[in-house]
Design an enzyme around this catalytic site. Sequence first.
Site, mmCIF file in Angstrom:
data_model
loop_
_atom_site.group_PDB
_atom_site.id
_atom_site.type_symbol
_atom_site.label_atom_id
_atom_site.label_comp_id
_atom_site.label_asym_id
_atom_site.label_seq_id
_atom_site.Cartn_x
_atom_site.Cartn_y
_atom_site.Cartn_z
ATOM 1 N N GLY A 197 0.820 -1.201 0.000
ATOM 2 C CA GLY A 197 0.000 0.000 0.000
ATOM 3 C C GLY A 197 0.851 1.247 0.000
ATOM 4 O O GLY A 197 2.079 1.191 0.129
ATOM 5 N N PRO A 198 0.222 2.431 -0.152
ATOM 6 C CA PRO A 198 0.961 3.699 -0.203
ATOM 7 C C PRO A 198 1.727 3.962 1.087
ATOM 8 O O PRO A 198 1.413 3.394 2.143
ATOM 9 C CB PRO A 198 -0.153 4.742 -0.405
ATOM 10 C CG PRO A 198 -1.344 3.972 -0.878
ATOM 11 C CD PRO A 198 -1.221 2.609 -0.286
ATOM 12 N N GLY A 235 2.870 5.626 4.555
ATOM 13 C CA GLY A 235 2.170 6.327 5.623
ATOM 14 C C GLY A 235 0.813 5.774 5.988
ATOM 15 O O GLY A 235 0.057 6.424 6.706
ATOM 16 N N THR A 236 0.479 4.571 5.509
ATOM 17 C CA THR A 236 -0.843 4.015 5.782
ATOM 18 C C THR A 236 -0.869 3.092 7.001
ATOM 19 O O THR A 236 -1.924 2.579 7.346
ATOM 20 C CB THR A 236 -1.377 3.252 4.554
ATOM 21 O OG1 THR A 236 -0.370 2.346 4.081
ATOM 22 C CG2 THR A 236 -1.735 4.212 3.433
ATOM 23 N N GLY A 237 0.266 2.838 7.635
ATOM 24 C CA GLY A 237 0.277 2.089 8.885
ATOM 25 C C GLY A 237 0.718 0.647 8.770
ATOM 26 O O GLY A 237 0.362 -0.172 9.623
ATOM 27 N N LYS A 238 1.525 0.316 7.775
ATOM 28 C CA LYS A 238 1.954 -1.081 7.602
ATOM 29 C C LYS A 238 2.859 -1.518 8.754
ATOM 30 O O LYS A 238 2.719 -2.630 9.280
ATOM 31 C CB LYS A 238 2.680 -1.221 6.247
ATOM 32 C CG LYS A 238 1.776 -0.950 5.046
ATOM 33 C CD LYS A 238 2.481 -1.206 3.735
ATOM 34 C CE LYS A 238 3.545 -0.174 3.439
ATOM 35 N NZ LYS A 238 2.983 1.180 3.191
ATOM 36 N N GLU A 283 -5.209 31.803 -10.576
ATOM 37 C CA GLU A 283 -6.018 31.106 -9.570
ATOM 38 C C GLU A 283 -7.504 31.315 -9.807
ATOM 39 O O GLU A 283 -8.307 30.388 -9.605
ATOM 40 C CB GLU A 283 -5.628 31.575 -8.160
ATOM 41 C CG GLU A 283 -4.184 31.306 -7.776
ATOM 42 C CD GLU A 283 -3.790 29.842 -7.921
ATOM 43 O OE1 GLU A 283 -4.655 28.958 -7.768
ATOM 44 O OE2 GLU A 283 -2.607 29.584 -8.199
#
Length: 500
Positions: A111-112, A114-117, A338
């Site tokens: 997974g990406p 910073g996702t908590g692996k 903008e």
Amino acid sequence: MRKWGKEIAIGFALVFISFLAFIGVNLAPFAIVAVLLVALFLFMNMRGGITVGASNGRNNPSKKPTFLTFDQIGGQDRAKQELIEALDFLVRYEEIRKFGIRPLKGILLTGPPGTGKTLMAKAAAHYTNSVFVAASGSEFVEMYVGVGAGRIRDLFKQARSQALKEKRENAIIFIDEIDVIGGKREGGQQREYDQTLNQLLTEMDGIYSANTPRILLIAATNRKEMLDSALLRPGRFDRHIQVDLPDKKGRKHILELHADNKPLHHEVNLDKVAEESFGFSGAQLESVMNEAAIYAMREDKEFVEQRHLSLAIDKVMLGEKTDREATYEEKRRVAVHELGHAVVAEIVRPNSVSQVALSPRGQALGFVRHQPQQDQYLYTKDFLEKQIMIALGGAAAEEIFYGGRSTGSTNDFEQALNIVQTMMKSGLTNLGIVDVQMVTKEELMKENAAILEELMDKTKRQLEEHIDVFHHSLDLLMNEEILSGEQFRRIFCEHKQLPA
């Protein structure tokens, strides 16, 4: 006696050396031997420190890891449930043996970033009451042949010995960024990488050579496609668990976990923060709460307020405010750019603009904040085309007002090109359903140019139809530097170009 043993030994050694010198003994050979012994001792300590890691301070196996529970990890309900089911094979060992089930050897978390692996691997050790030994893939990479393979052997050996020492039946080995050593063997890598991977495969094959301690290997990567097929097959990594970015419910849970030790104002609405942080990872959400607390401390506030959280989201997305002082003409050009994004966004998605600002953040000289998006996982051709039009709005506005573009559109074009690439892969272009790798670059570039030119012309027409709104918004933005969504929509309504 034990307390002063070291001092007594040092004192005795000094007295003995002085006595030898007094009676005329040559001390040079003794000094050389002592230096060699000290050098050997330091080398062995350095080698042992790099080989293994515990969860806290990976290079210090004597440190006790700080275990987490699955309840302390937010936003990953599906992944946690899948992991717990896999861990039950380790916990209910006697029960599964009755059915002749082979215990799992490996679990791969993908997974990406910073996702908590890593957090899930630590929680797995607590759930199974296992010894937890951790290492990073980079720790096995060395210029000397055979060093990586030796460290793999030492890692498994230490897991077994630590489990026996602590009288535990299970041990979990966690290898982060396993793609560093587990990459595909296609002849392009050095032999050292291959030897390290071969040793890892051998150790995984022999995990259950003895009944206890039972070892489970958990690995993490955000590049699963890079891994060797021999590593991914059943019997090695038996379970592949995807750890995705959290949805709105998950984001709120993560924010609540990180808000426990922070003084939040009673009017703070974490639901709104979860909506505004669409697409954020768990690490980014932790940073949002931390930055909000820093903003509150800077202002000597007693509580963290809602505006602090909004500022923190902007900082995590774009970076801190800078002290750049642009010229009037450059500032006006940024305002035009903008407003181009904002006007197009409000046309294709009414009520979507939350704020238009000229305050520089990070590398951006200005930005448009959009209203919170709903969690969406499927996109239609119409939706993607509107996203491209919003991205092209800034460059289109510059062409209308100045007759040309500037370098400020670089990131916008990158975003538009990525969306076009997604459309091509999904069969949403005139190319039809194709394998993009089998289409020539000329065909891809031709279709890419056709899509962007058509949408750029459509964007310009939309902006020219709302040129009065543009002029009034531009004056207000130049004077106040911040234009709220309500002010922006009021201008639309005044010119009867959007329904009130």
